[in-house]
Design an enzyme around this catalytic site. Structure first.
Site, mmCIF file in Angstrom:
data_model
loop_
_atom_site.group_PDB
_atom_site.id
_atom_site.type_symbol
_atom_site.label_atom_id
_atom_site.label_comp_id
_atom_site.label_asym_id
_atom_site.label_seq_id
_atom_site.Cartn_x
_atom_site.Cartn_y
_atom_site.Cartn_z
ATOM 1 C CG ASP A 157 -1.936 0.982 1.358
ATOM 2 O OD1 ASP A 157 -2.429 1.408 0.297
ATOM 3 O OD2 ASP A 157 -2.296 1.352 2.493
ATOM 4 C CG HIS A 190 -4.877 8.372 4.116
ATOM 5 N ND1 HIS A 190 -4.153 8.962 3.114
ATOM 6 C CD2 HIS A 190 -5.235 7.153 3.658
ATOM 7 C CE1 HIS A 190 -4.057 8.123 2.090
ATOM 8 N NE2 HIS A 190 -4.712 7.020 2.392
ATOM 9 C CG HIS A 222 -6.425 5.067 -0.876
ATOM 10 N ND1 HIS A 222 -5.269 4.564 -0.347
ATOM 11 C CD2 HIS A 222 -6.564 4.512 -2.100
ATOM 12 C CE1 HIS A 222 -4.725 3.731 -1.218
ATOM 13 N NE2 HIS A 222 -5.495 3.677 -2.302
ATOM 14 N N GLY A 223 -8.718 6.210 2.561
ATOM 15 C CA GLY A 223 -9.351 6.933 3.664
ATOM 16 C C GLY A 223 -10.715 6.340 3.944
ATOM 17 C CB SER A 239 -11.541 3.366 8.585
ATOM 18 O OG SER A 239 -10.575 4.301 9.003
HETATM 19 P P1 13P Z 1 -8.092 5.237 6.837
HETATM 20 O O1 13P Z 1 -7.069 6.120 7.463
HETATM 21 O O2 13P Z 1 -9.385 5.964 6.604
HETATM 22 O O3 13P Z 1 -8.332 3.990 7.584
HETATM 23 O O4 13P Z 1 -7.565 4.842 5.378
HETATM 24 C C1 13P Z 1 -6.554 3.894 5.252
HETATM 25 C C2 13P Z 1 -5.989 3.909 3.877
HETATM 26 O O5 13P Z 1 -6.503 4.504 2.962
HETATM 27 C C3 13P Z 1 -4.763 3.129 3.673
HETATM 28 O O6 13P Z 1 -4.283 3.212 2.382
#
Ligand code: 13P
Length: 295
Positions: free
Chosen positions: A81, A184, A212-213, A215
């Site tokens: 990642d 993120h 991405h981001g 959560s």
């Molecule tokens: P979060 O910070 O929202 O969990 O996103 C994680 C992410 O996109 C890792 O690549």
């Protein structure tokens, strides 16, 4: 069973679902992600971010990820990642990773294209699926988790749909990470996703799209994003936040009973693991978007 990033995203496309991509920089997270995939029957992507190197070195966590994925009955992709250095990507590919993301989102467009092309050549040599990013999430995966805020505050730049079409054609990336309002880290207030941007990208680009981001987003917005073409959702911050709270909660409870209570390390890791399993189970079911288990 270890699966290529291209194939796992194709399964998501066929089933109008998204695959959870869990960052697993600890034994508890790695074990929880695999156990949830096995227990639910939904495929999962096990991700290692280059930015997590200080607390989860690739040469230690990588072989564990590959070995456990190979012997699991679940459909699992082992993915790199947010890789910013091609030399680091090569190390992951040599360990047997089946997916890799080159993140050139912080580079000028031409340089992002040139380096993404180099990543594509390298991945082709290892039969590894490639993800690239266009636009910017603002806050970096390697940054502080509470830097997140809103998309505006974190300096996010939405992906331009026309440029996305050109980028995919020039780089040959298998899947595309795009920016449309997620960040993120921890959100300050409600995340505001721009579904017009997402549908614009989807109408011009035929490869699977990545959030991405991922959560901290509501279940309703996950469903809307999946229906608009998101096939992989990266999930980390809120899972580890809940796990941290579970471990601290256990410690507080024991200490409330007796101030000199001993709390062992495995008590804390077990509390964190249980909370991760609970959270990941919920997440993969929401991301399945009504699709039946695939394994
Ligand atoms: P979060 O910070 O929202 O969990 O996103 C994680 C992410 O996109 C890792 O690549």
């Amino acid at each position: 069973m270890i699966v290529n990033l291209r194939d796992i995203c194709a399964m998501a496309e066929q089933n109008n679902m998204a695959i959870a991509s869990f960052n697993v920089p600890s034994f508890e997270a790695l074990r929880a992600a695999i156990d949830v995939a096995e227990q639910t029957g939904y495929p999962v992507i096990l991700s290692h971010a280059e930015g997590h190197e200080p607390f989860a070195p690739l040469d230690k966590i990588g072989p564990a990820m590959v070995a456990l994925a190979e012997r699991s009955s679940a459909l699992l992709c082992v993915h790199l990642d947010h890789c910013e250095h091609l030399s680091y990507m090569r190390r992951a590919l040599e360990l047997g990773f089946t997916g890799a993301m080159f993140d050139g989102s912080f580079l000028p467009y031409e340089e992002n294209v040139a380096n993404s092309q180099r990543a594509a050549e390298m991945c082709a040599g290892f039969d590894c699926g490639l993800e690239c990013e266009l636009g910017s999430m603002g806050s970096r995966e390697a940054g502080q988790r509470d830097e997140g805020g809103t998309a505006e505050e974190s300096g996010a730049i939405y992906t331009d749909p026309d440029q996305a079409a050109e980028f995919v054609a020039s780089t040959g990336t298998d899947i595309l990470a795009c920016s449309f309002g997620t960040v993120h880290g921890i959100y300050k207030g409600e995340p505001h996703l721009n579904f017009d941007v997402l549908t614009g990208i989807r109408s011009r680009v035929s490869v699977p799209l990545v959030m991405h981001g991922g959560s901290g987003v509501s279940d309703e917005d996950y469903a809307k994003a999946i229906d608009a073409g998101i096939r992989k959702i990266n999930y980390y911050t809120y899972g580890v936040k809940y796990a941290g709270e579970a471990a601290c909660g256990l410690m507080d409870k024991r200490r409330a009973k007796s101030s000199d209570a001993i709390v062992y390390w495995h008590d804390l890791t077990s509390a964190a693991y249980d909370r991760l399993v609970e959270d990941f189970t919920h997440v993969v079911k929401v991301f399945a978007n009504g699709a039946q288990p695939l394994a």
